[in-house]
Design a protein around this motif. Structure first.
Motif, PDB file in Angstrom:
ATOM      1  N   HIS A 176    -112.834 -23.488  33.379  1.00  0.00           N
ATOM      2  CA  HIS A 176    -112.653 -24.896  33.021  1.00  0.00           C
ATOM      3  C   HIS A 176    -113.711 -25.258  31.979  1.00  0.00           C
TER       4      HIS A 176
ATOM      5  N   HIS B 186    -107.242 -29.442  27.497  1.00  0.00           N
ATOM      6  CA  HIS B 186    -105.836 -29.850  27.510  1.00  0.00           C
ATOM      7  C   HIS B 186    -105.019 -29.282  26.342  1.00  0.00           C
TER       8      HIS B 186
ATOM      9  N   ASP C  56    -109.282 -29.399  37.474  1.00  0.00           N
ATOM     10  CA  ASP C  56    -108.886 -30.804  37.407  1.00  0.00           C
ATOM     11  C   ASP C  56    -107.552 -30.963  38.123  1.00  0.00           C
TER      12      ASP C  56
ATOM     13  N   GLU D 285    -101.386 -29.941  29.822  1.00  0.00           N
ATOM     14  CA  GLU D 285    -101.869 -30.903  30.806  1.00  0.00           C
ATOM     15  C   GLU D 285    -100.697 -31.438  31.626  1.00  0.00           C
ATOM     16  N   TYR D 286    -101.018 -32.083  32.749  1.00  0.00           N
ATOM     17  CA  TYR D 286    -100.095 -32.922  33.522  1.00  0.00           C
ATOM     18  C   TYR D 286     -98.811 -32.199  33.957  1.00  0.00           C
TER      19      TYR D 286
ATOM     20  N   SER E 104     -93.929 -34.574  32.662  1.00  0.00           N
ATOM     21  CA  SER E 104     -94.309 -33.602  33.687  1.00  0.00           C
ATOM     22  C   SER E 104     -93.072 -32.960  34.311  1.00  0.00           C
TER      23      SER E 104
ATOM     24  N   HIS F 186    -104.114 -32.872  37.047  1.00  0.00           N
ATOM     25  CA  HIS F 186    -104.588 -34.210  37.431  1.00  0.00           C
ATOM     26  C   HIS F 186    -103.632 -34.859  38.426  1.00  0.00           C
TER      27      HIS F 186
ATOM     28  N   GLY G 285    -108.874 -24.217  30.903  1.00  0.00           N
ATOM     29  CA  GLY G 285    -108.519 -25.613  31.085  1.00  0.00           C
ATOM     30  C   GLY G 285    -109.589 -26.494  30.473  1.00  0.00           C
TER      31      GLY G 285
ATOM     32  N   ASN H  14    -103.226 -25.854  34.432  1.00  0.00           N
ATOM     33  CA  ASN H  14    -104.552 -26.464  34.273  1.00  0.00           C
ATOM     34  C   ASN H  14    -104.402 -27.956  34.043  1.00  0.00           C
ATOM     35  N   ASP H  15    -105.416 -28.699  34.424  1.00  0.00           N
ATOM     36  CA  ASP H  15    -105.488 -30.137  34.141  1.00  0.00           C
ATOM     37  C   ASP H  15    -104.209 -30.877  34.550  1.00  0.00           C
TER      38      ASP H  15
ATOM     39  N   ARG I 184    -103.938 -40.441  26.370  1.00  0.00           N
ATOM     40  CA  ARG I 184    -105.217 -39.734  26.230  1.00  0.00           C
ATOM     41  C   ARG I 184    -105.678 -39.649  24.779  1.00  0.00           C
TER      42      ARG I 184
END
Length: 504
Positions: free
Chosen positions: A209, A239, A77, A258-259, A50, A39, A236, A36-37, A327
């Motif tokens: 989401h 984050h 996302d 995230e990421y 990541s 991006h 999601g 999820n997320d 963030r």
């Protein structure tokens, strides 16, 4: 003879009962990988933490070799965020996820950033469905790029997956991107989806989401509390890293940060058509150092980056300090990157003040050379810069709105230039802002001020409704262009935090 007939009947009954118990006692295993997320953080990245899609693909393929029944789900996302995606408006991400055999995706608010026409094109080019059970059109027409749910059959079990999109999308993408759309109550949509799916499938999954943030009106926690019959929510938006899953009533909620910092997977056991065991797991990036990258994914990423390189590699200036766009920082307080961006905005249009939403700042920049690609990564949304005229009362109301969800890491938190203000984060929302100065003078609620912002906020994005009717007095180009121009003119830049935003 009579005894013989009875014996045959008795043996037949035993055989039928034995077969029945064998069928009823069937057990099936299912593994669901989830992200999820992301991006569009598709590459392994030490700075962002990541692992990237290439290593994820290897791990998922290993799981498919080990397990008979495997799914891969994405909670949104996905298509927007980094230059590898933004320059081709999500096409590279669609291609990569097809190579990874993604089963389904639910739309995140930022997946609308290219507009509905582009979403339809992305849906057409993708071999996986976009799920959104609570999304409809105002005019009642069918949405061509989404469906409510999907059903996938395996050997021994059937899985139903429905999607939920956050109603916050109405103001967490540019309003023009969602014109004519209705983001319905996720609880009602979930009830309807479960009602349709429960008798058809063994496992019901909500691909959501919504998130679990206290600052959101609708959350996946709420759905789990109010809707029975959902076995798993793959979530999601907020984050969160939910390391061991979160059981709410009889529903397990999972989220993988995230990421692409984590790859999540859930192992389920299904007995007699019901989930008897569910075990969530997360694979963190630090555990994947020895994992080989998938060859095909790596080649696609390399090819796309090479095509984009002529644009992204151009140096626009230097920074003498690291520019903080993390963030958790830009959404809760002043940062030097927030100051740099808003200073650039105010300078460009020569206004009394500038304000931008922390959620629009998507990355940090290391000390040293600054490339176009890095600036685009920081400001990926293609927003334009404009100056509006606001009363002091409306400006104060904007700042009050900006800190209303503090300390939650919500994107509406303001970064400012030409403004200093203090606020009490423990006070009730609506009464948090204590003192405000503009240009060194105390704010006059009756005076009129010129304020530079972005077109997303001007349209009421992130809930800044007080900006929507304010007259536009000047306009400039893209926000990323304004920042690049400012960096080039002032390099090397070395912004500091200056006490513009003070939490008391």
């Amino acid at each position: 003879m009579k005894f013989k007939k009875l014996s045959i009947a008795f043996l037949t009954l035993i055989l039928v009962m034995t077969l029945s118990f064998t069928i009823l006692g069937q057990e099936a295993e299912l593994r669901i990988y989830h992200v999820n997320d992301v991006h569009s953080r598709v590459e392994e990245d030490d700075y962002a933490g990541s692992m990237g899609y290439a290593k994820m693909a290897t791990l998922i393929d290993e799981g498919r070799r080990e397990k008979a029944n495997v799914m891969f789900l994405d909670a949104g996302d996905t298509f927007h965020g980094q230059t590898i995606a933004n320059i081709n408006e999500g096409e590279a991400i669609s291609h990569i996820l097809d190579l990874m055999d993604l089963d389904a995706l639910t739309l995140g608010n930022h997946d609308f950033n290219y507009g509905q026409e582009r979403l339809e094109e992305l849906d057409y080019m993708s071999n996986f469905p976009f799920l959104a059970a609570n999304l409809s059109k105002e005019d009642g027409e069918e949405i061509p790029y989404t469906q409510d749910y999907m059903i996938k059959e395996f050997d021994g079990l059937t899985v139903g997956v429905f999607g939920l999109v956050t109603p916050e999308t109405a103001y967490k993408t540019h309003p023009k991107n969602v014109e004519g759309l209705v983001f319905g109550n996720p609880v009602t949509a979930a009830e309807n989806a479960v009602s349709e799916l429960r008798d058809q499938v063994d496992v019901v999954v909500a691909l959501s989401h919504l998130g679990i943030s206290e600052g959101s009106e609708y959350t996946s926690t709420m759905v789990a509390e109010e809707v029975s019959g959902i076995d798993l929510i793959v979530d999601g938006h907020s984050h969160n890293v939910i390391e061991e899953g979160m059981m709410v009533n009889d529903t397990m909620i999972v989220m993988a940060g995230e990421y692409s910092k984590y790859l999540g997977y859930v192992d389920l056991t299904v007995e007699n058509g019901e989930v008897s065991n569910i075990s969530p797991n997360l694979i963190p990036r630090e555990d994947t150092m020895d994992v080989e990258k998938d060859y095909m994914i790596s080649k696609v990423v390399e090819r796309v980056n090479r095509a984009n390189e002529t644009i992204t590699s151009q140096v626009v200036g230097r920074t003498a300090v690291e520019l903080n766009g993390a963030r958790g920082n830009v959404r809760t307080g002043e940062t030097n990157l927030g100051n740099l961006i808003t200073d650039a905005m105010r300078s460009k249009l020569d206004t009394d003040a500038a304000i931008t939403n922390g959620g629009g700042i998507r990355a940090s920049i290391d000390q040293g050379e600054i490339t176009q690609g890095e600036v685009i990564t920081v400001l990926p949304f293609g927003n334009t810069t404009m100056a509006i005229e606001l009363s002091g009362a409306d400006l104060r109301a904007a700042l009050e709105h900006g800190v209303s969800e503090y300390p939650a890491t919500e994107g509406l938190f303001p970064q400012v230039s030409g403004i200093k203000f203090t606020f009490d984060g423990d006070a009730e929302p609506g009464n948090r802002v204590q003192q405000v100065w503009v240009g060194g003078e105390k704010l006059d609620p009756d005076a009129m001020y010129t304020v530079t912002t972005n077109d997303f906020m001007k349209a009421g994005g992130d809930g800044y409704s007080m900006f929507a009717d304010a007259p536009i007095v000047k306009e400039a180009g893209g926000l990323e262009e304004v920042l690049m121009e400012y960096i080039e003119a002032n390099a090397p830049v070395a912004p500091e935090t200056e006490g513009r935003i003070v939490a008391e």
